[in-house]
Every structure is written in structure tokens, then in C-alpha cells.
Design an enzyme around this catalytic site. Structure first.
Site, PDB file in Angstrom:
ATOM      1  N   GLU A   7       0.882  -1.177   0.000  1.00 40.67           N
ATOM      2  CA  GLU A   7       0.000   0.000   0.000  1.00 40.67           C
ATOM      3  C   GLU A   7       0.913   1.218   0.000  1.00 40.67           C
ATOM      4  OE1 GLU A   7      -3.339   2.470   2.410  1.00 40.67           O
ATOM      5  OE2 GLU A   7      -3.325   0.336   2.829  1.00 40.67           O
ATOM      6  N   HIS A   9       2.345   4.452  -2.139  1.00 42.73           N
ATOM      7  CA  HIS A   9       1.718   5.330  -3.127  1.00 42.73           C
ATOM      8  C   HIS A   9       2.708   6.216  -3.874  1.00 42.73           C
ATOM      9  CE1 HIS A   9      -2.016   3.984  -1.432  1.00 42.73           C
ATOM     10  NE2 HIS A   9      -1.694   4.457  -0.249  1.00 42.73           N
ATOM     11  N   HIS A 160      -9.099   0.429  -1.557  1.00 45.87           N
ATOM     12  CA  HIS A 160      -8.477   1.488  -0.761  1.00 45.87           C
ATOM     13  C   HIS A 160      -9.522   2.504  -0.318  1.00 45.87           C
ATOM     14  CE1 HIS A 160      -5.979   5.117  -0.050  1.00 45.87           C
ATOM     15  NE2 HIS A 160      -5.118   4.224   0.409  1.00 45.87           N
ATOM     16  N   ASP A 280       1.901   2.063   3.910  1.00 48.37           N
ATOM     17  CA  ASP A 280       1.098   3.223   3.526  1.00 48.37           C
ATOM     18  C   ASP A 280       2.002   4.435   3.329  1.00 48.37           C
ATOM     19  OD1 ASP A 280      -1.037   4.775   2.768  1.00 48.37           O
ATOM     20  OD2 ASP A 280      -2.183   4.512   4.609  1.00 48.37           O
TER      21      ASP A 280
END
Length: 317
Positions: A7, A9, A160, A280
Site C-alpha cells: 500500500e 503510493h 483502498h 502506507d
């Protein structure tokens, strides 16, 4: 211990416009630094991975992306541009990077075609979808064409968080609970339950749905889902008890929840093969996430599954 995270980004050129809705809730300095890290592929990101023992990441466009685009034709064009952009970045360093596709979910068949294109042509590992598309969820029968393709491609889908389409009245006057603190988890968990009770996993048992943030809290309510569904089925028929879809069709990551008791409980509920490490990045600290998983009270075989073994199996790495 080898670590895989997914996860994690980035942002493609021009996609910052879609993320403006979140910028108002972050102080200017933090937003600028986050933007710098989202746009970087060669320096900051790799240094952060190296410092924290993260060997490989699957990259995903930060939200809300094309899920917030009102025009379907524009959404497809922007999704294809983004996927082409990511494919170039991954190809430059495919030892460290994989890709999740950006999918325009406005039209289920077009979405399926774009997923197939990216998996077939670019070797993408699946897709990360930033929640609903302008209030449309993906449990309706019109989306069966998409889930059928997901199953055929064996392409995991990471669901998400996104803002609620209409902010609940209960959040009024308390913006602190609208998004990451509470509201995103409620929104995403609810979407996942729509898929479960909508029969998507019965029609397509090969679908693998991934939820971040320790499963948005859902694993800890498995018993209650079974108990209350038995009393209030509302005409819904499932092939298995609701709890049985967790650990088989629904998998989770640790992203953004670095709590040892919560991790132990999630493994107890889901099984050791259904819980996977993630960070994240850049919204959460890789250093905190790495220290958390390395010091978790797990036997080494379980730690290896969570850190890398489950992801290797799921994504065929």
C-alpha cells in the site's frame, strides 16, 4: 527479515488535481513534503526502503484518482496515461518495484479490459481501486463482468479508502472523524461487506480482495456478522457463513496500524496466511512500520509469512 509492502503510493503528473480535496486537511509543510515523496521514484523512496529493510513494493496511485473523475471517457484516458507512466517507472527498476493498475470503474467492461491490458502487457500485480466511483459501488450484477475477469486473471484487488459519497450527518461539526481517523475505515469496510453480502465471492470464488489498516476493523467482528446474519438475513443467501470469507476471499494488510495486540488478534481471526505487512508510504512512517513488525510477538515462521511469504504467494513473486 525480507519485507514486501503494497500500500505504497505515488502520483503521476496531473493527478494532484484529484487529490486537492485532501490537501485542505494537511498543513502546508507536510503536504509539500508528501507531494515530493509521492512524485519520487529514484532517490527518496529507495533510500527509505533500504533504511528499513523493505526489499520490494507494489506501487499505487494515491487517491482518489480516477474514481473522482465524473466523465467516463476522461477517466479511461487518464487511467491509461497513468498506467503507461507507471509501467515505464517499474521497468526501470523491476527488482524493487511492481505496479497496481489504475482502473476506471465507470464502465465494468472497460474496467475489465484495462485491468487485463496492464496485467498482460505490463505484468502489473493487480489493481488498487480508491473506493466507490462517484457513489457507485461494485456489488451489483452489472459488475460481474469485471469480477469474472479479475478471477480469470488471478489479479488481486486492493480496495483502498475514499470519502463517503455523502458525509454522514453524525460527522457534522467533527471533521477529525470524517476521513483517515474513522470515516475512511467505515466507508471501505462497508463497501467490502456489500461485496460479501452481495454474493460476489460466491459467484467468483477466486476473487481476492485486500483491505488495508488491519482490514478496516472487520476481522474483529466476524463472530457478530455470523450471529446477526442468522437472525436478520433479509433474504440474502450465502454459500458459507459470513466469517468464512475472511482469510479466503478477503485478505488484509497491517498498513497504518502498528499495534502488536491488534496484529496478534488479526492473525487469530484471519489465519497467519491472510495477514500481510505494508506501510502506507508516504503517509505513514516506514521506520515505525518496520520496527513494529520486527519486534512483534510472533514466531519466526509466522513473521516470515506476514513480512513476505504471503505476498510472494499471492502475487506470484
Amino acid at each position: 527479515m525480507r519485507k514486501i509492502a503494497f500500500e505504497e503510493h505515488y502520483t503521476a503528473p496531473g493527478f494532484q488535481e484529484y487529490s486537492k480535496v485532501f490537501a485542505q486537511h494537511i498543513d502546508a509543510a507536510t503536504y509539500a513534503e508528501t507531494g515530493r515523496r509521492l512524485a519520487d521514484f529514484d532517490e527518496l523512496r529507495l533510500a527509505d526502503m533500504d533504511q528499513n529493510g523493505i526489499d520490494y513494493v507494489i506501487l499505487s496511485q494515491t487517491g482518489p484518482g480516477v474514481q473522482a473523475e465524473p466523465d467516463p471517457a476522461t477517466a479511461l484516458r487518464r487511467a491509461r496515461e497513468n498506467n503507461d507512466f507507471l509501467a515505464e517507472r517499474v521497468a526501470k527498476n523491476n527488482r524493487r518495484y511492481g505496479g497496481f493498475a489504475v482502473i476506471p470503474m465507470h464502465d465494468p467492461e472497460i474496467a475489465a479490459d484495462e485491468l487485463e491490458r496492464t496485467v498482460r502487457d505490463y505484468g502489473f500485480k493487480g489493481a488498487l481501486i480508491n473506493g466507490h466511483t462517484n457513489g457507485t459501488y461494485y456489488d451489483g450484477r452489472e459488475y460481474d463482468v469485471f469480477w469474472e475477469r479479475v478471477q480469470a486473471l488471478q489479479a488481486p484487488i486492493y480496495l483502498h479508502p475514499a470519502d463517503a459519497y455523502v458525509m454522514p450527518h453524525a460527522y457534522g461539526g467533527h471533521p477529525v472523524i470524517e476521513r483517515a481517523t474513522w470515516g475512511w475505515g467505515v466507508e471501505t469496510g462497508t463497501h467490502a461487506l456489500r461485496l460479501l453480502f452481495g454474493g460476489v465471492f460466491d459467484r467468483f470464488p477466486g476473487v481476492r480482495l485486500i483491505l488495508g489498516h488491519m482490514g478496516e476493523g472487520l476481522p474483529f467482528l466476524r463472530w457478530r456478522f455470523d450471529s446477526r446474519f442468522a437472525v436478520y438475513p433479509h433474504g440474502v443467501r450465502l454459500e458459507r457463513a459470513p466469517s468464512a470469507y475472511f482469510g479466503s476471499n478477503i485478505l488484509i494488510t497491517t498498513s497504518g496500524v502498528c499495534s502488536h495486540p491488534t496484529l496478534v488478534a488479526a492473525i487469530a481471526e484471519m489465519g497467519a496466511e491472510a495477514v500481510m505487512f505494508s506501510v502506507d508510504y508516504p503517509y505513514e512512517s516506514s521506520a515505525i512500520a518496520a520496527e513494529f513488525i520486527e519486534t512483534a510477538p510472533l514466531d519466526e515462521a509466522t513473521r516470515a509469512l506476514v513480512c513476505h511469504g504471503n505476498a510472494e504467494r499471492l502475487f506470484k513473486l
